[in-house]
Scaffold this motif. Structure first.
Motif, PDB file in Angstrom:
ATOM      1  N   THR B 135      20.882 -66.616 -52.752  1.00 54.40           N
ATOM      2  CA  THR B 135      19.960 -67.633 -52.355  1.00 54.40           C
ATOM      3  C   THR B 135      20.007 -68.834 -52.851  1.00 54.40           C
ATOM      4  OG1 THR B 135      17.902 -67.058 -53.787  1.00 54.40           O
ATOM      5  CG2 THR B 135      18.298 -66.039 -51.526  1.00 54.40           C
ATOM      6  N   GLY B 136      20.375 -68.880 -54.180  1.00 55.90           N
ATOM      7  CA  GLY B 136      20.525 -70.035 -55.188  1.00 55.90           C
ATOM      8  C   GLY B 136      19.282 -70.509 -55.747  1.00 55.90           C
ATOM      9  N   ARG B 137      18.113 -69.630 -55.431  1.00 52.84           N
ATOM     10  CA  ARG B 137      16.755 -69.768 -56.160  1.00 52.84           C
ATOM     11  C   ARG B 137      16.598 -68.857 -57.188  1.00 52.84           C
ATOM     12  NH1 ARG B 137      15.523 -69.918 -50.674  1.00 52.84           N
ATOM     13  NH2 ARG B 137      14.872 -67.581 -50.913  1.00 52.84           N
ATOM     14  N   LYS B 138      16.400 -69.297 -58.458  1.00 57.80           N
ATOM     15  CA  LYS B 138      16.586 -68.652 -59.518  1.00 57.80           C
ATOM     16  C   LYS B 138      14.916 -68.257 -59.890  1.00 57.80           C
ATOM     17  CE  LYS B 138      20.725 -69.155 -60.133  1.00 57.80           C
ATOM     18  NZ  LYS B 138      21.608 -68.056 -59.918  1.00 57.80           N
ATOM     19  N   ILE B 139      14.966 -67.158 -60.558  1.00 60.86           N
ATOM     20  CA  ILE B 139      13.668 -66.539 -61.009  1.00 60.86           C
ATOM     21  C   ILE B 139      13.928 -66.306 -62.588  1.00 60.86           C
ATOM     22  CG2 ILE B 139      11.983 -64.536 -60.911  1.00 60.86           C
ATOM     23  CD1 ILE B 139      12.774 -63.870 -58.139  1.00 60.86           C
ATOM     24  N   ARG B 140      12.976 -66.829 -63.342  1.00 62.84           N
ATOM     25  CA  ARG B 140      12.997 -66.515 -64.896  1.00 62.84           C
ATOM     26  C   ARG B 140      12.761 -65.155 -65.346  1.00 62.84           C
ATOM     27  NH1 ARG B 140      13.993 -70.327 -68.798  1.00 62.84           N
ATOM     28  NH2 ARG B 140      14.068 -69.028 -70.348  1.00 62.84           N
ATOM     29  N   ARG B 141      13.870 -64.315 -65.706  1.00 64.85           N
ATOM     30  CA  ARG B 141      13.592 -62.886 -66.181  1.00 64.85           C
ATOM     31  C   ARG B 141      13.617 -62.971 -67.716  1.00 64.85           C
ATOM     32  NH1 ARG B 141      14.237 -58.034 -64.377  1.00 64.85           N
ATOM     33  NH2 ARG B 141      15.560 -56.409 -65.519  1.00 64.85           N
ATOM     34  N   PHE B 142      14.117 -63.776 -68.247  1.00 64.75           N
ATOM     35  CA  PHE B 142      13.779 -63.413 -69.943  1.00 64.75           C
ATOM     36  C   PHE B 142      13.749 -64.821 -70.496  1.00 64.75           C
ATOM     37  CE2 PHE B 142      16.933 -60.076 -68.887  1.00 64.75           C
ATOM     38  CZ  PHE B 142      16.050 -58.855 -69.044  1.00 64.75           C
ATOM     39  N   LEU B 143      12.603 -64.726 -71.322  1.00 66.57           N
ATOM     40  CA  LEU B 143      12.373 -66.104 -72.016  1.00 66.57           C
ATOM     41  C   LEU B 143      13.251 -66.210 -73.257  1.00 66.57           C
ATOM     42  CD1 LEU B 143       8.558 -65.438 -72.398  1.00 66.57           C
ATOM     43  CD2 LEU B 143       9.517 -67.270 -70.954  1.00 66.57           C
ATOM     44  N   PRO B 144      13.682 -67.371 -73.807  1.00 65.37           N
ATOM     45  CA  PRO B 144      14.342 -67.729 -74.804  1.00 65.37           C
ATOM     46  C   PRO B 144      14.336 -66.719 -75.986  1.00 65.37           C
ATOM     47  CG  PRO B 144      13.661 -69.696 -73.697  1.00 65.37           C
ATOM     48  CD  PRO B 144      12.624 -68.745 -73.194  1.00 65.37           C
ATOM     49  N   PHE B 145      12.937 -66.607 -76.118  1.00 63.08           N
ATOM     50  CA  PHE B 145      12.803 -65.783 -77.410  1.00 63.08           C
ATOM     51  C   PHE B 145      13.323 -64.274 -77.143  1.00 63.08           C
ATOM     52  CE2 PHE B 145      10.307 -62.332 -79.736  1.00 63.08           C
ATOM     53  CZ  PHE B 145      10.799 -62.652 -80.904  1.00 63.08           C
ATOM     54  N   HIS B 330      17.581 -55.178 -56.719  1.00 66.95           N
ATOM     55  CA  HIS B 330      17.689 -54.509 -57.802  1.00 66.95           C
ATOM     56  C   HIS B 330      16.421 -53.984 -58.364  1.00 66.95           C
ATOM     57  CE1 HIS B 330      21.931 -54.252 -57.687  1.00 66.95           C
ATOM     58  NE2 HIS B 330      22.270 -55.648 -58.356  1.00 66.95           N
ATOM     59  N   HIS B 331      15.467 -54.949 -58.335  1.00 72.05           N
ATOM     60  CA  HIS B 331      14.084 -54.649 -58.862  1.00 72.05           C
ATOM     61  C   HIS B 331      13.157 -55.291 -58.286  1.00 72.05           C
ATOM     62  CE1 HIS B 331      15.728 -54.073 -62.915  1.00 72.05           C
ATOM     63  NE2 HIS B 331      16.608 -54.722 -62.557  1.00 72.05           N
ATOM     64  N   LEU B 332      12.992 -54.538 -57.044  1.00 68.77           N
ATOM     65  CA  LEU B 332      12.074 -54.849 -55.716  1.00 68.77           C
ATOM     66  C   LEU B 332      10.676 -55.142 -56.013  1.00 68.77           C
ATOM     67  CD1 LEU B 332      12.066 -55.608 -52.663  1.00 68.77           C
ATOM     68  CD2 LEU B 332      11.549 -53.302 -52.201  1.00 68.77           C
ATOM     69  N   TYR B 333      10.094 -54.164 -56.661  1.00 71.42           N
ATOM     70  CA  TYR B 333       8.788 -54.190 -57.322  1.00 71.42           C
ATOM     71  C   TYR B 333       8.342 -55.505 -58.010  1.00 71.42           C
ATOM     72  CZ  TYR B 333       8.905 -49.555 -55.345  1.00 71.42           C
ATOM     73  OH  TYR B 333       8.999 -48.417 -54.574  1.00 71.42           O
ATOM     74  N   TRP B 334       9.514 -55.773 -59.215  1.00 70.02           N
ATOM     75  CA  TRP B 334       9.348 -57.007 -60.009  1.00 70.02           C
ATOM     76  C   TRP B 334       9.245 -57.981 -59.229  1.00 70.02           C
ATOM     77  CZ3 TRP B 334      13.144 -60.252 -61.488  1.00 70.02           C
ATOM     78  CH2 TRP B 334      12.852 -61.212 -62.661  1.00 70.02           C
ATOM     79  N   TYR B 335      10.123 -58.227 -58.014  1.00 69.42           N
ATOM     80  CA  TYR B 335      10.335 -59.314 -57.191  1.00 69.42           C
ATOM     81  C   TYR B 335       8.971 -59.465 -56.397  1.00 69.42           C
ATOM     82  CZ  TYR B 335      12.079 -62.044 -53.254  1.00 69.42           C
ATOM     83  OH  TYR B 335      12.406 -62.971 -52.336  1.00 69.42           O
ATOM     84  N   GLU B 336       8.520 -58.396 -55.903  1.00 65.73           N
ATOM     85  CA  GLU B 336       7.110 -58.585 -55.156  1.00 65.73           C
ATOM     86  C   GLU B 336       6.004 -58.976 -55.853  1.00 65.73           C
ATOM     87  OE1 GLU B 336       7.149 -54.681 -53.509  1.00 65.73           O
ATOM     88  OE2 GLU B 336       7.999 -55.216 -51.731  1.00 65.73           O
ATOM     89  N   ASP B 337       6.290 -58.738 -57.155  1.00 64.22           N
ATOM     90  CA  ASP B 337       4.897 -59.066 -57.988  1.00 64.22           C
ATOM     91  C   ASP B 337       5.381 -60.486 -58.521  1.00 64.22           C
ATOM     92  OD1 ASP B 337       3.931 -56.628 -58.124  1.00 64.22           O
ATOM     93  OD2 ASP B 337       4.777 -56.031 -60.212  1.00 64.22           O
ATOM     94  N   VAL B 338       6.439 -61.131 -58.583  1.00 64.63           N
ATOM     95  CA  VAL B 338       6.868 -62.365 -59.030  1.00 64.63           C
ATOM     96  C   VAL B 338       6.439 -63.425 -57.547  1.00 64.63           C
ATOM     97  CG1 VAL B 338       8.633 -64.136 -59.377  1.00 64.63           C
ATOM     98  CG2 VAL B 338       8.629 -61.827 -60.472  1.00 64.63           C
ATOM     99  N   LYS B 339       6.709 -62.893 -56.720  1.00 62.21           N
ATOM    100  CA  LYS B 339       6.424 -63.624 -55.248  1.00 62.21           C
ATOM    101  C   LYS B 339       5.103 -63.648 -55.237  1.00 62.21           C
ATOM    102  CE  LYS B 339      10.185 -65.224 -54.397  1.00 62.21           C
ATOM    103  NZ  LYS B 339      10.322 -66.808 -54.310  1.00 62.21           N
TER     104      LYS B 339
END
Lengths: 223, 361
Positions: B135-145, B330-339
């Motif tokens: 999509t070109g839309r990004k989701i933050r998966r990991f924080l810098p730390f 790959h991580h549908l439930y996480w994606y739904e939670d994010v959305k």
């Protein structure tokens, strides 16, 4: 070719620690390192026995087998030596050795040990015989001078013998026959079991007046 | 010292001295035999007593002495040092047989088998690809730390694995090629590197556990993922939370269990200055080697899935962002939670794009 061995006669050792001192003196061994030591069993009770122990120069040497850099080598006289320039001080030889022979000048955190040091049978190391570099790392090379190890030479009761295994066995057999006891040769079964030369521990059959009545034979030769 | 015929010595003094000798003799005779040696503890007293009896009944039989020798128990010596009072230790032979035998053979070949299996799988199935376009839309998966602690642990892990392999298997693998001198140089670098990196890894293990533990709790849908093997064979995506069951297995079994086992056993070996016995260190070494081999095998799986095994996975940990399509597949439930905005701060879609935009695969 002679197969060099150590033999300590427990009937004769008087725990004088002369061998320990002679070794330290001859090779100018630093503090904290003792290539030889005397251990006393049943100290202070009748029948106590002492045994002087150092590297036994095993036929199938565990230190050689576990060394991760393969720094050990065996001379054509059966003496187990090592190259300190290659040694990484991992301590594996110390874990493996049954006799506690490998010594380390340091024992610090993060596995800092320095280079392993052990009895060389007064045969030095890989450097040229009698060189200053050899002396500094391994001590005096008496074998190259035609002399036997200083510990055995210095032994006041001749309990500690060093030299060709066949000669030692003959001397010891003669002693056992004369005194009628003390046939156990400590450490030989561990160090020299099934060697290339087929030179097992001398257990002269019938030499001892069969002191143990039970079926259990004295276990010294097997230890 | 004055002799007994010293004319100066009075009769009274001689009598007093005789009396003292008699008293001392009586006191010594009254003491139990085993108490004569202050060096003996209660355990040794029995064997000493046996030895004493033996001396009376069978003066030529040294059997108790040799039993003492074989026992490996501490004896008496004047030489100071680590276990100098043990005349002979039997454990070294067991350690040698295990280390050079079962552990080296099975451990070493198991790693090779895993490598071959992964290569075969890659050639057979290829990497896991996305089914829909990005999509070109990004989701933050990991924080810098989280990225920092991951890559610190990963670096330590790789350094420890490589130096460990050099020290453990180099004698049979590298030494014949490099020769003694060069290999010894390599090993002399590898050993301190291993020994100093070990504690770094142990600290990282603790931090990384607390960093990721929240999202690694086991859920019911993880069993479904396991049963379908994550869709890696079928090619159908199996839904999962932020981390799938494979990642959770790696987290609990690898990072936590094996991480703690190799760290704890490593500390026993690394800090030999606490007077631990050879036996302790022999067993610590066997446990360390066995656990490390398992760790490397599991680590190979993790590294494969995180790099060439799955398109987009490496970008996730490198940049901290994933594409929405990747998250959904790959991580549908996480994606739904994010959305739905149900997730914690770490996964809230970032308004700002990553500095380095991942190239579409």
């Amino acid at each position: 070719m002679a197969r060099m061995k150590f033999l300590c006669d427990a009937e004769r050792c008087i725990e004088c620690n002369g061998c320990v001192t002679a070794c330290k003196q001859e090779h100018e061994i630093p503090w904290g390192v003792n290539r030889r030591r005397v251990v006393t069993m049943n100290d202070g009770v009748p029948g106590e026995r002492s045994i002087s122990v150092a590297c036994m120069h095993c036929s199938d040497a565990p230190c050689m087998a576990v060394c991760p850099v393969d720094c050990f080598y065996k001379t054509d006289q059966g003496v187990v030596l090592h190259d300190k320039d290659m040694c990484i001080g991992c301590g594996y030889c110390f874990y493996a050795c049954p006799f506690g022979a490998p010594q380390f000048p340091q024992l610090g955190a993060f596995g800092v040990r320095g280079k392993m040091d052990k009895c060389t049978f007064c045969a030095g190391g890989p450097e040229p015989d009698g060189s200053a570099a050899e002396f500094e790392k391994y001590g005096r090379n008496r074998l190259s001078e035609g002399k036997l190890p200083v510990c055995a030479e210095m032994c006041s009761t001749k309990a500690l013998l060093a030299g060709d295994g066949d000669v030692l066995a003959d001397i010891y057999r003669d002693r056992v026959l004369r005194r009628g006891k003390g046939a156990e040769v400590w450490g030989w079964a561990t160090a020299y079991k099934a060697p290339a030369g087929g030179n097992g521990a001398p257990r002269p059959a019938g030499a001892t007046p069969a002191p143990s009545a039970g079926p259990a034979a004295p276990q010294g030769g097997k230890s | 010292m004055a002799g007994h015929d010293d004319p100066v010595m009075s009769r009274a003094m001689r009598a007093a001295r005789s009396l003292a000798v008699v008293v001392a003799w009586a006191a010594l005779s009254a003491m139990p035999a085993h108490a004569q040696s202050p060096a003996l503890n209660a355990d040794d007293a029995a064997s000493a007593k046996a030895q004493q009896l033996q001396q009376e009944t069978q003066p030529l039989n040294n059997q108790p002495v040799w039993s003492e020798v074989r026992s490996g128990r501490p004896q008496v010596t004047q030489v100071r040092g680590r276990e100098t009072n043990v005349l002979i230790q039997q454990g070294g032979q067991t350690w040698r047989a295990l280390r050079n035998g079962q552990v080296a053979v099975y451990g070493g070949w198991a790693i090779v088998v895993i490598l071959v299996a992964i290569a075969a799988f890659y050639l057979w199935k290829g990497p896991l690809r996305l089914h829909s376009p990005m999509t070109g839309r990004k989701i933050r998966r990991f924080l810098p730390f989280q990225q920092l602690i991951h890559w610190t642990t990963a670096t330590a892990f790789v350094v420890l694995a490589i130096t460990g392999i050099i020290l453990g298997f180099g004698k049979s693998m590298l030494l014949p090629i490099l020769g003694h001198t060069l290999f010894s140089w390599l090993a002399q670098i590898a050993k301190p590197l291993h020994n100093f990196m070990g504690p770094v890894f142990a600290v990282c293990t603790v931090i990384i556990f607390f960093t990721f533990v929240r999202r690694n709790w086991w859920r019911a849908y993880d069993m479904v993922w396991i049963r379908k093997f994550g869709g890696m064979l079928s090619g159908h995506d199996v839904p999962s939370g932020k981390f799938n069951a494979g990642e959770k297995l790696w987290f609990w079994g690898g990072v936590l269990f094996l991480g703690v086992v190799v760290s704890a056993s490593g500390f026993v070996l690394d800090f030999a200055n606490f007077d631990q016995t050879r036996q302790t260190m022999q067993w610590a070494n066997i446990i360390h080697l066995a656990a490390a081999c398992l760790f490397m095998m599991a680590g190979l799986g993790h590294i494969y899935m995180g790099t060439i095994g799955m398109i987009g996975a490496y970008q996730a940990m490198k940049t901290g962002y994933v594409d929405e399509t990747w998250a959904r597949e790959h991580h549908l439930y996480w994606y739904e939670d994010v959305k739905a905005g149900r997730v914690d701060v770490e996964a809230v879609p970032s308004s700002k794009e990553p500095a380095v935009k991942p190239r579409p695969a």
